[in-house]
Design a protein around this motif. Structure first.
Motif, mmCIF file in Angstrom:
data_model
loop_
_atom_site.group_PDB
_atom_site.id
_atom_site.type_symbol
_atom_site.label_atom_id
_atom_site.label_comp_id
_atom_site.label_asym_id
_atom_site.label_seq_id
_atom_site.Cartn_x
_atom_site.Cartn_y
_atom_site.Cartn_z
ATOM 1 N N TRP A 160 21.889 3.933 1.243
ATOM 2 C CA TRP A 160 20.632 3.867 0.492
ATOM 3 C C TRP A 160 20.992 3.468 -0.931
ATOM 4 C CZ3 TRP A 160 16.686 8.494 -0.016
ATOM 5 C CH2 TRP A 160 15.455 7.982 -0.440
ATOM 6 N N SER A 161 20.486 2.359 -1.389
ATOM 7 C CA SER A 161 21.014 1.739 -2.611
ATOM 8 C C SER A 161 20.534 2.372 -3.914
ATOM 9 C CB SER A 161 20.665 0.245 -2.625
ATOM 10 O OG SER A 161 19.270 0.053 -2.562
ATOM 11 N N ILE A 162 19.680 3.431 -3.848
ATOM 12 C CA ILE A 162 19.151 3.994 -5.102
ATOM 13 C C ILE A 162 19.238 5.520 -5.140
ATOM 14 C CG2 ILE A 162 17.568 2.078 -5.551
ATOM 15 C CD1 ILE A 162 15.314 3.896 -4.428
ATOM 16 N N TYR A 163 20.187 6.129 -4.397
ATOM 17 C CA TYR A 163 20.208 7.588 -4.314
ATOM 18 C C TYR A 163 21.358 8.170 -5.126
ATOM 19 C CZ TYR A 163 18.920 12.013 -2.064
ATOM 20 O OH TYR A 163 18.472 13.286 -1.812
ATOM 21 N N LYS A 164 21.312 7.969 -6.404
ATOM 22 C CA LYS A 164 22.321 8.473 -7.329
ATOM 23 C C LYS A 164 22.184 9.994 -7.457
ATOM 24 C CE LYS A 164 24.028 7.278 -11.951
ATOM 25 N NZ LYS A 164 23.771 6.474 -13.162
ATOM 26 N N PRO A 165 23.281 10.774 -7.459
ATOM 27 C CA PRO A 165 24.697 10.391 -7.510
ATOM 28 C C PRO A 165 25.361 10.280 -6.136
ATOM 29 C CG PRO A 165 24.540 12.753 -7.790
ATOM 30 C CD PRO A 165 23.133 12.246 -7.597
ATOM 31 N N TYR A 166 24.570 10.365 -5.076
ATOM 32 C CA TYR A 166 25.166 10.387 -3.739
ATOM 33 C C TYR A 166 25.586 9.001 -3.273
ATOM 34 C CZ TYR A 166 23.487 15.121 -3.894
ATOM 35 O OH TYR A 166 23.278 16.409 -4.291
ATOM 36 N N GLU A 167 24.696 8.024 -3.427
ATOM 37 C CA GLU A 167 25.056 6.646 -3.093
ATOM 38 C C GLU A 167 24.077 5.695 -3.759
ATOM 39 O OE1 GLU A 167 25.035 7.087 1.188
ATOM 40 O OE2 GLU A 167 22.971 6.345 1.321
ATOM 41 N N TRP A 168 24.637 4.673 -4.392
ATOM 42 C CA TRP A 168 23.798 3.664 -5.027
ATOM 43 C C TRP A 168 24.634 2.425 -5.317
ATOM 44 C CZ3 TRP A 168 26.488 7.067 -7.946
ATOM 45 C CH2 TRP A 168 26.981 6.650 -9.182
ATOM 46 N N VAL A 169 23.936 1.318 -5.569
ATOM 47 C CA VAL A 169 24.603 0.084 -5.969
ATOM 48 C C VAL A 169 24.619 0.044 -7.496
ATOM 49 C CG1 VAL A 169 24.534 -2.434 -5.901
ATOM 50 C CG2 VAL A 169 23.865 -1.115 -3.885
ATOM 51 N N ASN A 170 25.810 -0.035 -8.104
ATOM 52 C CA ASN A 170 25.899 0.029 -9.557
ATOM 53 C C ASN A 170 25.576 -1.320 -10.205
ATOM 54 O OD1 ASN A 170 28.223 -1.571 -9.334
ATOM 55 N ND2 ASN A 170 29.621 0.164 -9.515
ATOM 56 N N ASP A 171 25.719 -1.389 -11.515
ATOM 57 C CA ASP A 171 25.370 -2.600 -12.266
ATOM 58 C C ASP A 171 26.231 -3.795 -11.892
ATOM 59 O OD1 ASP A 171 23.447 -1.160 -13.568
ATOM 60 O OD2 ASP A 171 24.700 -0.696 -15.311
ATOM 61 N N HIS A 172 27.383 -3.535 -11.305
ATOM 62 C CA HIS A 172 28.281 -4.614 -10.882
ATOM 63 C C HIS A 172 28.076 -4.982 -9.402
ATOM 64 C CE1 HIS A 172 30.299 -4.168 -14.707
ATOM 65 N NE2 HIS A 172 30.474 -2.876 -14.472
ATOM 66 N N LYS A 173 26.953 -4.498 -8.833
ATOM 67 C CA LYS A 173 26.603 -4.775 -7.431
ATOM 68 C C LYS A 173 27.607 -4.183 -6.453
ATOM 69 C CE LYS A 173 23.187 -7.201 -9.019
ATOM 70 N NZ LYS A 173 21.825 -6.604 -9.041
ATOM 71 N N GLN A 174 28.276 -3.108 -6.865
ATOM 72 C CA GLN A 174 29.253 -2.440 -6.022
ATOM 73 C C GLN A 174 28.719 -1.087 -5.552
ATOM 74 O OE1 GLN A 174 32.226 -3.799 -5.032
ATOM 75 N NE2 GLN A 174 31.487 -5.643 -6.069
ATOM 76 N N PRO A 175 29.017 -0.686 -4.312
ATOM 77 C CA PRO A 175 28.599 0.642 -3.844
ATOM 78 C C PRO A 175 29.347 1.732 -4.592
ATOM 79 C CG PRO A 175 30.024 -0.408 -2.232
ATOM 80 C CD PRO A 175 29.730 -1.447 -3.271
ATOM 81 N N ASN A 176 28.638 2.780 -4.928
ATOM 82 C CA ASN A 176 29.230 3.848 -5.727
ATOM 83 C C ASN A 176 28.626 5.177 -5.292
ATOM 84 O OD1 ASN A 176 30.903 4.877 -7.643
ATOM 85 N ND2 ASN A 176 29.745 4.172 -9.417
ATOM 86 N N GLY A 177 29.313 6.276 -5.615
ATOM 87 C CA GLY A 177 28.748 7.591 -5.377
ATOM 88 C C GLY A 177 29.592 8.482 -4.499
ATOM 89 N N MET A 178 29.121 9.716 -4.358
ATOM 90 C CA MET A 178 29.836 10.732 -3.599
ATOM 91 C C MET A 178 30.036 10.315 -2.145
ATOM 92 S SD MET A 178 28.719 14.667 -2.815
ATOM 93 C CE MET A 178 27.718 14.166 -1.398
ATOM 94 N N ASN A 179 28.975 9.790 -1.512
ATOM 95 C CA ASN A 179 29.088 9.412 -0.103
ATOM 96 C C ASN A 179 30.083 8.274 0.114
ATOM 97 O OD1 ASN A 179 27.202 11.338 0.561
ATOM 98 N ND2 ASN A 179 25.480 9.917 0.511
#
Length: 292
Positions: free
Chosen positions: A32-51
């Motif tokens: 899910w690309s907007i569920y910060k801090p668990y999972e999201w796409v950051n400003d560099h279009k890279q997946p980021n987060g705890m998951n």
């Protein structure tokens, strides 16, 4: 001789083909690309987060490779059911019970009630009776409201995304929004609303974590073993600690919520001490009167 060489070559090729594909483990993860801090796409279009960190640790422990496909929550659920993706992170929802098998974890997410600042605080589910409540479709919050909506006479308005729901509440639609704090924080930052505040009391707890399609029993068993391994090694808990620290972009109302909660706790503590002191005074006076 040539026939012997060809026979040996054929044998080796068949052996190689049968030895490796059966052991291959490649996971397509729906994020899910907007569920910060668990999972999201950051400003560099890279997946980021705890998951994402947990996925890396799990696949490493299981000897698997992985691929992350970013999308919205509703589409990911559909893809998990159809087998287009192998795994995603959810709380148990009625719409996914028939096809999603959760991997046991230790994460529990709570839901909070969000209202406009010109309205009274709503702090618990009982106070949602006879109210119009906004929610994001197919989430655990939505599933909970559908299940208990008639009991509380709640009118539900469901939106495809959290920013849409948050913006609608800000614009005067409905009485409240039910959401996790993390999803609401991300949405508030994204659209910049200023007239929304949160209840400081958590409601509706539910586990949250990885799920795979029930038909993929082999992957499920691999993930169970890998989860136990990263918990046993301490990797799991280090990742959890890393991501459960709020970032500096947290809106001010979140800190007001923490201050309000702290004030309630301090007040309760003071009242408790005061009551104990009064009780002791009464006991002393009673004892002195009894001695007369």
């Amino acid at each position: 001789m040539k026939k012997l060489i060809l026979l040996i070559s054929f044998f080796l090729s068949v052996t190689a083909f049968s030895a490796y594909p059966s052991d291959q483990c490649h996971i397509i993860y729906g994020m899910w690309s907007i569920y910060k801090p668990y999972e999201w796409v950051n400003d560099h279009k890279q997946p980021n987060g705890m998951n994402v960190d947990l996925l890396k640790a799990l696949t490493s422990a299981a000897g698997c490779t992985y691929e992350i496909v970013a999308g919205n929550y509703k589409d990911n659920l559909r893809k998990l059911e159809s087998g287009e993706i192998d795994m995603m992170s959810i709380s148990p929802v009625r719409s996914a019970n028939s096809f999603a098998a959760p991997i046991p974890t230790s994460i529990v997410l709570y839901r909070y009630i969000f209202t406009r600042t010109n309205m009274p605080y709503l702090t618990n589910i009982d106070e949602l009776k006879n109210k119009t409540v906004l929610v994001v479709k197919n989430t655990y919050s939505h599933s909970f409201l559908v299940e208990h909506g008639s009991e509380y006479n709640i009118h539900i308005i469901a939106y495809d995304t959290s920013p849409e729901a948050m913006q609608a509440l800000s614009d005067g639609v409905g009485d409240a929004l039910l959401s996790t704090m993390e999803l609401a924080l991300n949405s508030a930052n994204q659209i910049g609303v200023k007239n929304i505040r949160s209840s400081f009391i958590p409601n509706v707890p539910a586990i949250y974590g990885f799920s795979v399609n029930k038909n993929n029993k082999e992957l499920y068993e691999k993930m169970l073993v890998a989860m136990e391994e990263i918990k046993r090694s301490g990797v799991y808990f280090e990742i959890i600690k890393k991501w459960h620290i709020r970032d500096i972009s947290t809106p001010s109302w979140y800190y007001y919520t923490l201050i309000a909660l702290a004030a309630v706790i301090v007040a309760a503590f003071i009242i408790l001490i005061w009551n104990k002191m009064l009780k002791k005074q009464v006991q002393r006076k009673t004892a002195s009167l009894s001695s007369l």
